[in-house]
Design a protein around this motif. Structure first.
Motif, mmCIF file in Angstrom:
data_model
loop_
_atom_site.group_PDB
_atom_site.id
_atom_site.type_symbol
_atom_site.label_atom_id
_atom_site.label_comp_id
_atom_site.label_asym_id
_atom_site.label_seq_id
_atom_site.Cartn_x
_atom_site.Cartn_y
_atom_site.Cartn_z
ATOM 1 N N LEU A 1 0.833 -1.206 0.000
ATOM 2 C CA LEU A 1 0.000 0.000 0.000
ATOM 3 C C LEU A 1 0.865 1.252 0.000
ATOM 4 O O LEU A 1 0.577 2.218 -0.720
ATOM 5 C CB LEU A 1 -0.907 0.007 1.235
ATOM 6 N N GLN B 1 -13.096 4.333 3.251
ATOM 7 C CA GLN B 1 -13.933 3.781 2.187
ATOM 8 C C GLN B 1 -14.662 2.542 2.680
ATOM 9 O O GLN B 1 -15.858 2.362 2.439
ATOM 10 C CB GLN B 1 -13.082 3.425 0.968
ATOM 11 N N ALA B 2 -13.930 1.681 3.384
ATOM 12 C CA ALA B 2 -14.529 0.446 3.898
ATOM 13 C C ALA B 2 -15.608 0.755 4.917
ATOM 14 O O ALA B 2 -16.675 0.137 4.925
ATOM 15 C CB ALA B 2 -13.448 -0.435 4.521
ATOM 16 N N ALA C 1 -8.230 -2.633 6.449
ATOM 17 C CA ALA C 1 -8.973 -1.486 6.999
ATOM 18 C C ALA C 1 -9.148 -1.643 8.503
ATOM 19 O O ALA C 1 -8.942 -0.693 9.273
ATOM 20 C CB ALA C 1 -10.327 -1.372 6.303
ATOM 21 N N GLU D 1 -7.188 6.046 3.380
ATOM 22 C CA GLU D 1 -8.271 6.127 2.398
ATOM 23 C C GLU D 1 -9.069 4.828 2.360
ATOM 24 O O GLU D 1 -10.300 4.836 2.327
ATOM 25 C CB GLU D 1 -7.690 6.428 1.014
ATOM 26 N N LEU D 2 -8.360 3.719 2.386
ATOM 27 C CA LEU D 2 -9.014 2.407 2.388
ATOM 28 C C LEU D 2 -9.894 2.235 3.625
ATOM 29 O O LEU D 2 -11.015 1.724 3.541
ATOM 30 C CB LEU D 2 -7.947 1.310 2.334
ATOM 31 N N LEU E 1 -8.607 -6.574 1.799
ATOM 32 C CA LEU E 1 -8.787 -5.128 1.970
ATOM 33 C C LEU E 1 -9.546 -4.815 3.256
ATOM 34 O O LEU E 1 -9.207 -3.870 3.974
ATOM 35 C CB LEU E 1 -9.522 -4.547 0.764
ATOM 36 N N GLN F 1 -11.052 -8.776 -1.646
ATOM 37 C CA GLN F 1 -11.859 -7.885 -0.826
ATOM 38 C C GLN F 1 -11.721 -8.201 0.659
ATOM 39 O O GLN F 1 -11.667 -7.301 1.491
ATOM 40 C CB GLN F 1 -13.335 -7.961 -1.226
ATOM 41 N N VAL G 1 -3.575 0.838 -3.402
ATOM 42 C CA VAL G 1 -4.491 -0.301 -3.405
ATOM 43 C C VAL G 1 -4.399 -1.087 -4.705
ATOM 44 O O VAL G 1 -4.507 -2.319 -4.706
ATOM 45 C CB VAL G 1 -5.940 0.184 -3.169
#
Length: 199
Positions: free
Chosen positions: A23, A110-111, A62, A106-107, A58, A55, A28
């Motif tokens: 990352l 977003q999650a 997060a 950011e991830l 990710l 996913q 991402v």
């Protein structure tokens, strides 16, 4: 024969560490389970025993990000000083994290916005509970709405400053000055007065 870089049972942690580095290096878009397997020195299928797909990786990142940021905020709150000093340290810790791990930050949010996994919601909740505790104990006469707005404004402001630094728009030293100015303004504002519980 080459020694494997992990013991059986901690492959998940190794993969998350490698993913965090990816990352930082390429964002991402650079993440894939196949590449992580190569970096960890395991078979292509090995990561799927911990992450069924990209996913799920990710989502785990997060959750880990919120956990790490919560630890950084708690550490910042642990020192001596008045509210202004404590929140100043918290703000610096928050911005440092958001600069050093911009893609992860950011991830994370977003999650959280998708509302998918409960564990991410719980990890994010722990962060905002920690920030809430920094404002002092809630009271029957307290203004809960102002506290919630203050926490969201704090996060938005610190992430905005971090984004300016991470993108190269401003120098890190200028970012530090903005953090100080933002906290002075927020804590001294009518919103800050309503949100903070006097102790």
């Amino acid at each position: 024969m080459t020694q494997k870089p992990f013991h059986h049972g901690n492959l998940r942690a190794v993969l998350l560490d490698e993913a965090t580095m990816v990352l930082r290096e390429s964002g991402v878009d650079g993440l894939s389970l196949r590449d992580l397997a190569r970096r960890a020195g395991v078979s292509h299928g090995a990561p799927r025993s911990h992450f069924v797909d990209r996913q799920s990786l990710l989502d785990a990142l997060a959750e880990l990000g919120f956990d790490r940021l919560t630890v950084a905020v708690r550490t910042a709150l642990g020192g001596a000083g008045d509210l202004s000093a404590r929140f100043g340290r918290v703000a610096r810790a928050y911005v440092d994290f958001a600069i050093d791990d911009a893609a992860l930050m950011e991830l994370m949010f977003q999650a959280k916005a998708t509302g998918r996994p409960g564990r991410i919601e719980e990890a994010a909740g722990a962060l905002f509970s920690t920030l809430d505790g920094a404002l002092g104990a809630r009271s029957a006469e307290g203004d809960d709405e102002s506290r919630d707005v203050f926490k969201m404004l704090f996060a938005a402001t610190m992430q905005g400053i971090a984004a300016l630094v991470a993108s190269g728009r401003i120098e890190r030293a200028q970012g530090d000055r903005l953090v100080d100015a933002a906290m002075e303004t927020m804590l001294g504002s009518a919103l800050g007065m309503r949100a903070v519980t006097s102790s």
